[in-house]
Write a protein that holds these residues in place. Structure first.
Motif, PDB file in Angstrom:
ATOM      1  N   MET A   1       9.611 -17.489  -4.684  1.00  0.00           N
ATOM      2  CA  MET A   1      10.430 -16.437  -4.135  1.00  0.00           C
ATOM      3  C   MET A   1       9.583 -15.249  -3.695  1.00  0.00           C
ATOM      4  N   ALA A   2       8.283 -15.415  -3.705  1.00  0.00           N
ATOM      5  CA  ALA A   2       7.409 -14.306  -3.326  1.00  0.00           C
ATOM      6  C   ALA A   2       7.474 -14.020  -1.834  1.00  0.00           C
ATOM      7  N   ASP A   3       7.834 -15.018  -1.022  1.00  0.00           N
ATOM      8  CA  ASP A   3       7.840 -14.795   0.420  1.00  0.00           C
ATOM      9  C   ASP A   3       9.202 -14.316   0.937  1.00  0.00           C
ATOM     10  N   ILE A   4      10.178 -14.130   0.062  1.00  0.00           N
ATOM     11  CA  ILE A   4      11.485 -13.612   0.475  1.00  0.00           C
ATOM     12  C   ILE A   4      11.416 -12.086   0.488  1.00  0.00           C
ATOM     13  N   PRO A   5      11.913 -11.464   1.548  1.00  0.00           N
ATOM     14  CA  PRO A   5      11.859  -9.996   1.615  1.00  0.00           C
ATOM     15  C   PRO A   5      12.706  -9.343   0.517  1.00  0.00           C
ATOM     16  N   GLY A   6      12.319  -8.149   0.135  1.00  0.00           N
ATOM     17  CA  GLY A   6      12.996  -7.428  -0.943  1.00  0.00           C
ATOM     18  C   GLY A   6      14.442  -7.121  -0.636  1.00  0.00           C
ATOM     19  N   TYR A   7      14.751  -6.791   0.625  1.00  0.00           N
ATOM     20  CA  TYR A   7      16.129  -6.457   0.961  1.00  0.00           C
ATOM     21  C   TYR A   7      17.045  -7.664   0.823  1.00  0.00           C
ATOM     22  N   LEU A   8      16.519  -8.879   1.058  1.00  0.00           N
ATOM     23  CA  LEU A   8      17.317 -10.090   0.926  1.00  0.00           C
ATOM     24  C   LEU A   8      17.582 -10.402  -0.547  1.00  0.00           C
ATOM     25  N   ILE A   9      16.586 -10.184  -1.391  1.00  0.00           N
ATOM     26  CA  ILE A   9      16.776 -10.380  -2.829  1.00  0.00           C
ATOM     27  C   ILE A   9      17.816  -9.405  -3.363  1.00  0.00           C
ATOM     28  N   THR A  10      17.757  -8.157  -2.905  1.00  0.00           N
ATOM     29  CA  THR A  10      18.738  -7.158  -3.319  1.00  0.00           C
ATOM     30  C   THR A  10      20.139  -7.557  -2.878  1.00  0.00           C
TER      31      THR A  10
END
Length: 139
Positions: A1-10
């Motif tokens: 999950m390191a390549d997923i952008p922070g805004y998408l995780i939020t």
């Protein structure tokens, strides 16, 4: 999950919180509908058990819920497990006893049991959310 952008995780974590809110709201609505539709407020006794259920956990276990899933030699943890289990059984037993006594109808019993099922699903989703290895946590 390191390549997923922070805004998408939020956004995904916000969706998990929204799902929890929808489940709890649905359980409360089923609880109230079991009383309103059949013009009988006796099934609301189950809501009292929902309030009493977490009290032993809060008093004896505090924020360390890992003790509930392991064997313990502490008598307070054993008392917590017993009181929580008794409250959980009471959440199922109250509507069944009320139906057996003829106080509520089959429809109210079905709504009460489905409300309990929805609340259990919400609790399981909450536990699953908190066990994720991420930087987001509800607690």
């Amino acid at each position: 999950m390191a390549d997923i952008p922070g805004y998408l995780i939020t956004c995904l974590n916000s969706g998990k919180l929204a799902l929890l809110a929808i489940l709890v709201s649905g359980g409360i609505i089923l609880q109230i509908l079991a009383c309103v539709l059949y013009n009988n407020w006796w099934p609301m006794l189950t809501a009292l058990m929902y309030v009493i259920l977490p009290v032993p956990l809060v008093i004896f276990a505090g924020s360390d819920t890992s003790v509930l899933f392991t064997e313990s030699e502490n008598s307070w943890v054993d008392a917590t497990k017993f009181l929580t289990g008794a409250s959980a059984v009471g959440s199922v037993a109250i509507p069944v006893i009320l139906k057996h006594a003829g106080v509520i109808t089959w429809g109210a019993l079905a709504m009460e049991i489905s409300s309990l099922f929805v609340f259990v699903m919400a609790i399981l989703c909450f536990i699953g959310m908190n066990s994720d290895d991420g930087e987001y946590s509800v607690i």
